[in-house]
Design a protein around this motif. Structure first.
Motif, short mmCIF file in Angstrom:
data_model
loop_
_atom_site.label_atom_id
_atom_site.label_comp_id
_atom_site.label_asym_id
_atom_site.label_seq_id
_atom_site.Cartn_x
_atom_site.Cartn_y
_atom_site.Cartn_z
N ASP A 1 0.81 -1.22 0.00
CA ASP A 1 0.00 0.00 0.00
C ASP A 1 0.84 1.27 0.00
N GLY A 2 2.17 1.10 -0.07
CA GLY A 2 3.06 2.25 -0.18
C GLY A 2 3.52 2.86 1.12
N ARG A 3 3.08 2.34 2.23
CA ARG A 3 3.36 3.01 3.51
C ARG A 3 4.85 3.09 3.83
N GLN A 4 5.65 2.16 3.31
CA GLN A 4 7.09 2.23 3.61
C GLN A 4 7.76 3.43 2.97
N TRP A 5 7.09 4.04 1.99
CA TRP A 5 7.61 5.27 1.37
C TRP A 5 6.78 6.49 1.77
N GLN A 6 5.91 6.32 2.76
CA GLN A 6 5.02 7.39 3.23
C GLN A 6 4.11 7.90 2.11
N VAL A 7 3.66 6.98 1.25
CA VAL A 7 2.68 7.31 0.22
C VAL A 7 1.53 6.31 0.31
N THR A 8 0.46 6.62 -0.40
CA THR A 8 -0.67 5.70 -0.52
C THR A 8 -0.75 5.24 -1.96
N ILE A 9 -0.68 3.92 -2.18
CA ILE A 9 -0.74 3.37 -3.53
C ILE A 9 -2.05 2.62 -3.72
N ARG A 10 -2.74 2.97 -4.79
CA ARG A 10 -3.91 2.20 -5.22
C ARG A 10 -3.61 1.65 -6.62
N TYR A 11 -4.21 0.52 -6.93
CA TYR A 11 -3.87 -0.19 -8.16
C TYR A 11 -5.05 -0.22 -9.13
N SER A 12 -4.70 -0.08 -10.41
CA SER A 12 -5.68 -0.22 -11.49
C SER A 12 -5.28 -1.44 -12.30
N ALA A 13 -5.91 -2.55 -12.00
CA ALA A 13 -5.58 -3.82 -12.64
C ALA A 13 -6.34 -3.95 -13.96
N GLU A 14 -5.59 -4.04 -15.05
CA GLU A 14 -6.22 -4.04 -16.37
C GLU A 14 -6.47 -5.43 -16.93
N GLY A 15 -5.76 -6.43 -16.44
CA GLY A 15 -5.90 -7.76 -17.04
C GLY A 15 -5.14 -7.78 -18.35
N THR A 16 -5.77 -7.28 -19.40
CA THR A 16 -5.10 -7.06 -20.68
C THR A 16 -4.72 -5.60 -20.80
N ALA A 17 -3.46 -5.33 -21.12
CA ALA A 17 -2.99 -3.95 -21.18
C ALA A 17 -3.82 -3.13 -22.16
N LEU A 18 -4.15 -1.89 -21.77
CA LEU A 18 -5.08 -1.04 -22.53
C LEU A 18 -4.38 0.09 -23.28
N GLU A 19 -3.06 0.03 -23.44
CA GLU A 19 -2.28 1.13 -24.01
C GLU A 19 -2.31 2.32 -23.05
N THR A 20 -1.56 3.37 -23.37
CA THR A 20 -1.39 4.46 -22.41
C THR A 20 -2.69 5.21 -22.13
N ALA A 21 -3.36 5.71 -23.17
CA ALA A 21 -4.58 6.48 -22.93
C ALA A 21 -5.68 5.60 -22.37
N GLY A 22 -5.78 4.37 -22.86
CA GLY A 22 -6.79 3.46 -22.34
C GLY A 22 -6.58 3.15 -20.87
N GLY A 23 -5.30 2.98 -20.49
CA GLY A 23 -4.99 2.70 -19.10
C GLY A 23 -5.27 3.88 -18.19
N ILE A 24 -4.95 5.09 -18.67
CA ILE A 24 -5.23 6.28 -17.88
C ILE A 24 -6.73 6.47 -17.73
N ALA A 25 -7.46 6.33 -18.83
CA ALA A 25 -8.92 6.49 -18.77
C ALA A 25 -9.55 5.47 -17.82
N TYR A 26 -9.03 4.26 -17.84
CA TYR A 26 -9.55 3.20 -16.97
C TYR A 26 -9.33 3.54 -15.49
N ALA A 27 -8.25 4.27 -15.21
CA ALA A 27 -7.90 4.62 -13.82
C ALA A 27 -8.51 5.93 -13.36
N LEU A 28 -9.24 6.64 -14.21
CA LEU A 28 -9.77 7.95 -13.83
C LEU A 28 -10.61 7.93 -12.55
#
Length: 222
Positions: free
Chosen positions: A66-93
């Motif tokens: 979850d990122g706590r060892q770097w004092q950050v919060t990490i959340r994940y956007s699991a795509e399964g099949t990669a969606l390319e750059t714009a597709g991946g960003i849009a999926y994570a919006l």
């Protein structure tokens, strides 16, 4: 500002290293490549991070947690099949929110000051440009008077680091694969893309040879 680290690529040019290890977890200078980004983002005060993944993505989640060892919060956007750059960003919006956000390619190594980056009011994207490396001598876009343009003259290379307004991705359906360049070019035609030229450290870690060269350089520096 929130940040997204792009980590879903298969890393075909890095094979066989990426057959069993996702590219962002390849070691360089004694730590995984993606950890360099996390640490620099934390130093910049950017502590809400989203990381997308596809190929061997569970390894990324297991390694970073979850990122706590770097004092950050990490959340994940699991795509399964990669969606390319714009597709991946849009999926994570849904995880990135309604405000402009920073995006960093997971396979570059740089000393760009993330804290200095911002999106000017009314613009859709702000890109960090760098000098053209030998493997990409033709560059990508031109930088003229603070605007990034699709010009054939005096091109620079897009570093893979940029700040985007969520509305840049309005045309991408959730879960649709889409490339970033067409969206940027359409915005450039409306003069909605600004940029800056980074003259410092920047490496595109696209091959095992370039990874080894960077690792050797970092080992000598430490």
């Amino acid at each position: 500002m929130r940040a997204m680290i792009l980590a879903a690529g298969r890393g075909e040019r890095m094979r066989p290293l990426t057959d069993h290890t996702p590219k962002p977890l390849l070691m360089v200078g004694g730590k995984p490549l993606i950890v360099w980004h996390i640490e620099r983002l934390a130093v910049a005060g950017i502590t809400e991070l989203v990381i997308n993944h596809a190929h061997l993505g569970q390894q990324i989640e297991a390694a970073l947690g979850d990122g706590r060892q770097w004092q950050v919060t990490i959340r994940y956007s699991a795509e399964g099949t990669a969606l390319e750059t714009a597709g991946g960003i849009a999926y994570a919006l849904p995880l990135l929110g309604d405000a402009p956000f920073l995006v960093v390619n997971g396979d570059v190594f740089t000393d760009i000051d993330y804290a200095s980056l911002a999106l000017p009011t009314g613009k859709l994207a702000h890109l960090v440009m760098v000098d053209n490396p030998p493997q990409h001598a033709a560059g990508d876009f031109a930088l003229e008077n603070g605007l990034v343009l699709e010009s054939a003259a005096d091109r620079l290379t897009f570093s893979g680091v940029g700040v985007y307004h969520p509305s840049l991705f309005d045309s991408v359906q959730h879960g649709q694969s889409a490339k970033l360049a067409p969206l940027l070019k359409a915005a450039m035609q409306q003069q909605l893309v600004t940029g800056q030229h980074h003259h410092g450290l920047w490496h595109d870690i696209g091959t095992p040879e370039r990874l080894e060269q960077l690792d050797h350089w970092l080992s000598k520096k430490s």
